[in-house]
Motif scaffolding. Structure first.
Motif: not given
Length: 110
Positions: A1-24
């Protein structure tokens, strides 16, 4: 998971193709993001299915109850098929707009 934090929000991007795995993985690490407005960026994932996005419905509801925003970026989704409890937008700009509108609603007591 790639994490980018700003003053207003935190942006999360999956690093693999499975959204189920990302959710877990996200649920396991959710305490790290307590109090943060989350944007999940699935814009690079092609052919995202609505069923995959619905995996995040409980997380979205949980964030709203805690007074924070939860927005998913995904292209090619029919918004009419998404439940109102889940914010899905096609761009980062719209995701930031949703966070700002949520903040206004909370300030007004909605």
């Amino acid at each position: 998971m790639k994490i980018t934090t700003t003053e207003k929000y935190t942006l999360l991007k999956p690093t693999n193709n499975s959204l189920g795995e990302f959710q877990v993985n996200l649920e396991k690490e959710l305490s790290k993001f307590e109090g943060a407005h989350l944007i999940l960026d699935f814009s690079e994932k092609i052919n995202t299915k609505i069923e995959e996005l619905l995996l995040f419905l409980s997380l979205s509801s949980q964030h709203k109850e805690n007074g924070t925003s939860f927005v998913i970026i995904s292209k090619g989704i029919n918004i009419d098929e998404i439940p109102d409890e889940l914010n899905v937008v096609p761009t980062i700009t719209e995701a930031i707009d949703i966070i700002e509108m949520d903040a206004i609603e909370r300030d007004l007591g909605f």
